[in-house]
Each structure stands twice: as C-alpha cells, then as structure tokens.
Design a protein around this motif. Structure first.
Motif, PDB file in Angstrom:
ATOM      1  N   MET A 105       0.824  -1.206   0.000  1.00 50.83           N
ATOM      2  CA  MET A 105       0.000   0.000   0.000  1.00 50.83           C
ATOM      3  C   MET A 105       0.856   1.254   0.000  1.00 50.83           C
ATOM      4  O   MET A 105       1.917   1.292   0.624  1.00 50.83           O
ATOM      5  CB  MET A 105      -0.916   0.024   1.231  1.00 50.83           C
ATOM      6  N   GLU A 106       0.390   2.260  -0.705  1.00 50.12           N
ATOM      7  CA  GLU A 106       0.987   3.597  -0.681  1.00 50.12           C
ATOM      8  C   GLU A 106      -0.146   4.607  -0.651  1.00 50.12           C
ATOM      9  O   GLU A 106      -1.056   4.544  -1.488  1.00 50.12           O
ATOM     10  CB  GLU A 106       1.873   3.834  -1.915  1.00 50.12           C
ATOM     11  N   VAL A 107      -0.101   5.502   0.310  1.00 44.27           N
ATOM     12  CA  VAL A 107      -1.082   6.584   0.496  1.00 44.27           C
ATOM     13  C   VAL A 107      -2.516   6.161   0.168  1.00 44.27           C
ATOM     14  O   VAL A 107      -3.199   6.775  -0.647  1.00 44.27           O
ATOM     15  CB  VAL A 107      -0.693   7.869  -0.278  1.00 44.27           C
ATOM     16  N   GLY A 108      -2.962   5.101   0.822  1.00 47.35           N
ATOM     17  CA  GLY A 108      -4.346   4.689   0.721  1.00 47.35           C
ATOM     18  C   GLY A 108      -4.724   3.897  -0.505  1.00 47.35           C
ATOM     19  O   GLY A 108      -5.912   3.645  -0.739  1.00 47.35           O
ATOM     20  N   ARG A 109      -3.720   3.479  -1.270  1.00 45.14           N
ATOM     21  CA  ARG A 109      -3.988   2.675  -2.468  1.00 45.14           C
ATOM     22  C   ARG A 109      -3.121   1.418  -2.449  1.00 45.14           C
ATOM     23  O   ARG A 109      -2.003   1.439  -1.936  1.00 45.14           O
ATOM     24  CB  ARG A 109      -3.679   3.480  -3.738  1.00 45.14           C
ATOM     25  N   ILE A 110      -3.632   0.348  -3.034  1.00 43.42           N
ATOM     26  CA  ILE A 110      -2.824  -0.851  -3.235  1.00 43.42           C
ATOM     27  C   ILE A 110      -2.113  -0.702  -4.569  1.00 43.42           C
ATOM     28  O   ILE A 110      -2.752  -0.554  -5.621  1.00 43.42           O
ATOM     29  CB  ILE A 110      -3.698  -2.119  -3.203  1.00 43.42           C
ATOM     30  N   VAL A 111      -0.779  -0.738  -4.522  1.00 34.86           N
ATOM     31  CA  VAL A 111       0.010  -0.505  -5.730  1.00 34.86           C
ATOM     32  C   VAL A 111       0.646  -1.783  -6.263  1.00 34.86           C
ATOM     33  O   VAL A 111       1.095  -1.816  -7.415  1.00 34.86           O
ATOM     34  CB  VAL A 111       1.099   0.562  -5.480  1.00 34.86           C
ATOM     35  N   LEU A 112       0.700  -2.822  -5.434  1.00 38.36           N
ATOM     36  CA  LEU A 112       1.254  -4.105  -5.860  1.00 38.36           C
ATOM     37  C   LEU A 112       0.539  -5.220  -5.117  1.00 38.36           C
ATOM     38  O   LEU A 112       0.211  -5.077  -3.937  1.00 38.36           O
ATOM     39  CB  LEU A 112       2.750  -4.201  -5.537  1.00 38.36           C
ATOM     40  N   GLU A 113       0.333  -6.333  -5.790  1.00 39.73           N
ATOM     41  CA  GLU A 113      -0.126  -7.551  -5.112  1.00 39.73           C
ATOM     42  C   GLU A 113       0.464  -8.740  -5.861  1.00 39.73           C
ATOM     43  O   GLU A 113       0.574  -8.734  -7.083  1.00 39.73           O
ATOM     44  CB  GLU A 113      -1.648  -7.644  -5.067  1.00 39.73           C
ATOM     45  N   ASP A 114       0.887  -9.745  -5.082  1.00 41.99           N
ATOM     46  CA  ASP A 114       1.543 -10.890  -5.719  1.00 41.99           C
ATOM     47  C   ASP A 114       1.757 -11.973  -4.672  1.00 41.99           C
ATOM     48  O   ASP A 114       1.470 -11.770  -3.481  1.00 41.99           O
ATOM     49  CB  ASP A 114       2.887 -10.473  -6.322  1.00 41.99           C
ATOM     50  N   ARG A 115       2.271 -13.102  -5.119  1.00 44.48           N
ATOM     51  CA  ARG A 115       2.732 -14.117  -4.179  1.00 44.48           C
ATOM     52  C   ARG A 115       3.838 -13.516  -3.318  1.00 44.48           C
ATOM     53  O   ARG A 115       4.608 -12.662  -3.782  1.00 44.48           O
ATOM     54  CB  ARG A 115       3.287 -15.340  -4.909  1.00 44.48           C
ATOM     55  N   ALA A 116       3.957 -13.985  -2.091  1.00 46.88           N
ATOM     56  CA  ALA A 116       4.941 -13.416  -1.179  1.00 46.88           C
ATOM     57  C   ALA A 116       6.370 -13.602  -1.694  1.00 46.88           C
ATOM     58  O   ALA A 116       7.195 -12.688  -1.605  1.00 46.88           O
ATOM     59  CB  ALA A 116       4.798 -14.045   0.200  1.00 46.88           C
ATOM     60  N   ASP A 117       6.670 -14.764  -2.275  1.00 44.18           N
ATOM     61  CA  ASP A 117       8.033 -14.986  -2.769  1.00 44.18           C
ATOM     62  C   ASP A 117       8.357 -14.063  -3.937  1.00 44.18           C
ATOM     63  O   ASP A 117       9.490 -13.598  -4.090  1.00 44.18           O
ATOM     64  CB  ASP A 117       8.259 -16.453  -3.138  1.00 44.18           C
ATOM     65  N   ALA A 118       7.336 -13.764  -4.763  1.00 41.26           N
ATOM     66  CA  ALA A 118       7.555 -12.841  -5.885  1.00 41.26           C
ATOM     67  C   ALA A 118       7.790 -11.420  -5.393  1.00 41.26           C
ATOM     68  O   ALA A 118       8.651 -10.696  -5.919  1.00 41.26           O
ATOM     69  CB  ALA A 118       6.370 -12.887  -6.840  1.00 41.26           C
ATOM     70  N   LEU A 119       7.047 -11.003  -4.364  1.00 40.31           N
ATOM     71  CA  LEU A 119       7.262  -9.676  -3.782  1.00 40.31           C
ATOM     72  C   LEU A 119       8.636  -9.588  -3.126  1.00 40.31           C
ATOM     73  O   LEU A 119       9.313  -8.559  -3.208  1.00 40.31           O
ATOM     74  CB  LEU A 119       6.164  -9.358  -2.764  1.00 40.31           C
ATOM     75  N   LEU A 120       9.069 -10.679  -2.499  1.00 39.50           N
ATOM     76  CA  LEU A 120      10.381 -10.700  -1.849  1.00 39.50           C
ATOM     77  C   LEU A 120      11.501 -10.520  -2.872  1.00 39.50           C
ATOM     78  O   LEU A 120      12.547  -9.924  -2.580  1.00 39.50           O
ATOM     79  CB  LEU A 120      10.550 -12.029  -1.107  1.00 39.50           C
ATOM     80  N   ALA A 121      11.276 -10.998  -4.094  1.00 37.56           N
ATOM     81  CA  ALA A 121      12.278 -10.894  -5.150  1.00 37.56           C
ATOM     82  C   ALA A 121      12.114  -9.639  -6.012  1.00 37.56           C
ATOM     83  O   ALA A 121      12.989  -9.342  -6.833  1.00 37.56           O
ATOM     84  CB  ALA A 121      12.207 -12.134  -6.048  1.00 37.56           C
ATOM     85  N   ASN A 122      11.033  -8.903  -5.821  1.00 41.66           N
ATOM     86  CA  ASN A 122      10.737  -7.726  -6.645  1.00 41.66           C
ATOM     87  C   ASN A 122      11.706  -6.590  -6.310  1.00 41.66           C
ATOM     88  O   ASN A 122      11.780  -6.162  -5.154  1.00 41.66           O
ATOM     89  CB  ASN A 122       9.295  -7.295  -6.386  1.00 41.66           C
ATOM     90  N   PRO A 123      12.441  -6.059  -7.299  1.00 40.61           N
ATOM     91  CA  PRO A 123      13.411  -4.991  -7.022  1.00 40.61           C
ATOM     92  C   PRO A 123      12.797  -3.748  -6.382  1.00 40.61           C
ATOM     93  O   PRO A 123      13.409  -3.130  -5.505  1.00 40.61           O
ATOM     94  CB  PRO A 123      13.982  -4.662  -8.412  1.00 40.61           C
ATOM     95  N   GLU A 124      11.586  -3.383  -6.793  1.00 40.39           N
ATOM     96  CA  GLU A 124      10.923  -2.210  -6.205  1.00 40.39           C
ATOM     97  C   GLU A 124      10.656  -2.429  -4.722  1.00 40.39           C
ATOM     98  O   GLU A 124      10.877  -1.536  -3.892  1.00 40.39           O
ATOM     99  CB  GLU A 124       9.598  -1.927  -6.925  1.00 40.39           C
ATOM    100  N   VAL A 125      10.164  -3.613  -4.390  1.00 44.26           N
ATOM    101  CA  VAL A 125       9.881  -3.930  -2.988  1.00 44.26           C
ATOM    102  C   VAL A 125      11.178  -4.005  -2.195  1.00 44.26           C
ATOM    103  O   VAL A 125      11.262  -3.499  -1.064  1.00 44.26           O
ATOM    104  CB  VAL A 125       9.095  -5.256  -2.888  1.00 44.26           C
ATOM    105  N   ARG A 126      12.197  -4.616  -2.774  1.00 48.67           N
ATOM    106  CA  ARG A 126      13.484  -4.739  -2.074  1.00 48.67           C
ATOM    107  C   ARG A 126      14.079  -3.370  -1.778  1.00 48.67           C
ATOM    108  O   ARG A 126      14.589  -3.115  -0.686  1.00 48.67           O
ATOM    109  CB  ARG A 126      14.456  -5.587  -2.891  1.00 48.67           C
ATOM    110  N   ASN A 127      14.012  -2.474  -2.758  1.00 54.07           N
ATOM    111  CA  ASN A 127      14.577  -1.138  -2.559  1.00 54.07           C
ATOM    112  C   ASN A 127      13.780  -0.328  -1.538  1.00 54.07           C
ATOM    113  O   ASN A 127      14.346   0.409  -0.730  1.00 54.07           O
ATOM    114  CB  ASN A 127      14.623  -0.385  -3.890  1.00 54.07           C
ATOM    115  N   ALA A 128      12.463  -0.477  -1.563  1.00 55.61           N
ATOM    116  CA  ALA A 128      11.606   0.344  -0.693  1.00 55.61           C
ATOM    117  C   ALA A 128      11.523  -0.190   0.731  1.00 55.61           C
ATOM    118  O   ALA A 128      11.473   0.588   1.678  1.00 55.61           O
ATOM    119  CB  ALA A 128      10.200   0.433  -1.303  1.00 55.61           C
ATOM    120  N   TYR A 129      11.509  -1.521   0.886  1.00 57.54           N
ATOM    121  CA  TYR A 129      11.192  -2.079   2.211  1.00 57.54           C
ATOM    122  C   TYR A 129      12.240  -3.041   2.765  1.00 57.54           C
ATOM    123  O   TYR A 129      12.199  -3.393   3.932  1.00 57.54           O
ATOM    124  CB  TYR A 129       9.851  -2.843   2.143  1.00 57.54           C
ATOM    125  N   LEU A 130      13.198  -3.460   1.910  1.00 56.13           N
ATOM    126  CA  LEU A 130      14.186  -4.447   2.363  1.00 56.13           C
ATOM    127  C   LEU A 130      15.604  -3.899   2.305  1.00 56.13           C
ATOM    128  O   LEU A 130      16.568  -4.658   2.275  1.00 56.13           O
ATOM    129  CB  LEU A 130      14.074  -5.736   1.521  1.00 56.13           C
TER     130      LEU A 130
END
Length: 236
Positions: A208-233
């Motif tokens: 979620m970002e500012v009240g919107r869902i911007v991504l949804e996926d399997r957890a392993d795919a999100l863990l490998a997602n570069p955007e997610v890694r840069n923002a949250y990992l």
C-alpha cells in the motif's frame, strides 16, 4: 473466498484514507499488507474488523456483506483483531485478559480447550496467569494480545504490527508461533513493518501507498521484486 474488500473508501472527516482498495483472502492463507507509516494499513484492518465504517464499497465474509455490522457481531462470526500497541488491560491479570477475549463464546468446554491451546502456544502466559498484564514485558504483552484474540476462536485473525518494538530473537519466536496458528487452521491477515519476516511467513502480499494498493503478488515474488526490495528491504 473467505474475505473480500471491494472498492473500499474510508474517510476521517474530509480526509480520505483509503481510495478504493480491493483485496481478497482465501481460507487458510497468511496474507500480509506492507507499506510505510500512513499508507492506510491500520485503517484497512480497523475497517475489516468493524471499528470504522467505509464511506463507499463493500466487505464480504464468506460472501456475506459485513461492512455495516458492529464489531462485536463480527467477532461472533469469526473475525478477531490483535491491535497495534497490544492494548492489554494492565490492571487485570493475564487470565482475566484472556477471559475477556472469550466474551462471544458460550461453550465452557470449548473455552477451556482454547485456553489450554493458547498456554501451549505461549507457555509464559501459563506461568504468569495470575500476574497483572501491566507488569509483563513488551514481548509478553504481545503474546497476551494475540492469545486474547484467539480466545474468540476466530476463523480469521487480523494482526497489526505484532513485532513492533521487540528484540530480533523474540520476533523470530512470535513469527514461528504465527505459523503454528495458521497450521492449526486460522487464516491470518498481517500488517507488519518487518517486511522481510512478513513475506517469508506469508503466502501472498499487498503493498500500500497513500491509501492505495500498488502491488499484489505471491509473497516470494514480492520478496524478489526490485521495487519492494529497494523500498522495504534496504535494497538487499
């Protein structure tokens, strides 16, 4: 589908906190919701649990609309929440806090069985059952908050930041217990700042970002997602 939110809008006065989000949770899943502070994660959980009313949209539990029902009715239907900040009753004992969680239950034998299960999940609560909740450590209070929610025998457990403020070893223990709770048949929706731990535990995730869902996926795919890694990992 066990739980669905469709086109969910939530407002605090004139400020819109959720802008038409959609999410789904299947029976038996662990679904995590990630996002920065202010993204709308807690608002989402509070709306699902009946503590907030949506301005628009619908929430369904087993295909039945529930977004107009009061929170205590939702608990009786099988939706329980362990809130951010634990919110235990400090002047009551551990056992009294747990008893409050069973307010919607009427079968004394089932209540006793659930209590025994919670004491097996969290042995420290059994050891301290006569101790005032306000004298427990932060980790013990978190265990108590989860245990209190489980006393309602929920079909789905909503968890808001269960690792907040806890030492890494205790976080690992809490997440192991969440896995055991899910294995016992309880569906879990998890809001969690520790994105790595949450995604390793979960089956699927939403970002979620500012009240919107911007991504949804399997957890392993999100863990490998570069955007997610840069923002949250930390970009690791």
């Amino acid at each position: 589908m066990l739980l669905e939110a469709e086109d969910l809008h939530v407002r605090y006065g004139n400020v819109e906190a959720l802008h038409g989000i959609n999410l789904q949770v299947r029976q038996g899943e662990i679904v995590t919701i990630l996002g920065a502070n202010g993204a709308g994660k807690t608002t989402t959980l509070r709306t699902i649990s009946g503590l907030l009313r949506p301005a628009q949209g619908e929430i369904r539990f087993e295909s039945q609309p529930i977004h107009k029902l009061p929170a205590h009715r939702l608990v009786a239907m099988g939706i329980a929440q362990s809130p951010e900040g634990r919110r235990v009753f400090g002047t009551l004992t551990v056992r009294e806090n747990l008893n409050l969680g069973a307010f919607s239950q009427t079968d004394a034998g089932k209540i006793a069985k659930t209590l025994q299960w919670i004491y097996e999940l969290f042995p420290v609560l059994a050891q301290r059952h006569n101790q005032l909740a306000g004298t427990l450590s932060g980790g013990e209070q978190q265990m108590l908050a989860i245990g209190r929610a489980l006393m309602a025998n929920p079909r789905i457990l909503l968890l808001d930041e269960p690792s907040l403020g806890l030492a890494p070893l205790l976080v690992k223990a809490i997440f192991q217990t969440l896995w055991e709770i899910n294995e016992a048949g309880v569906t879990i929706v998890l809001v969690e700042q520790n994105a790595r731990a949450a995604l390793k535990l979960a089956h699927r995730g939403y970002v979620m970002e500012v009240g919107r869902i911007v991504l949804e996926d399997r957890a392993d795919a999100l863990l490998a997602n570069p955007e997610v890694r840069n923002a949250y990992l930390g970009g690791e």
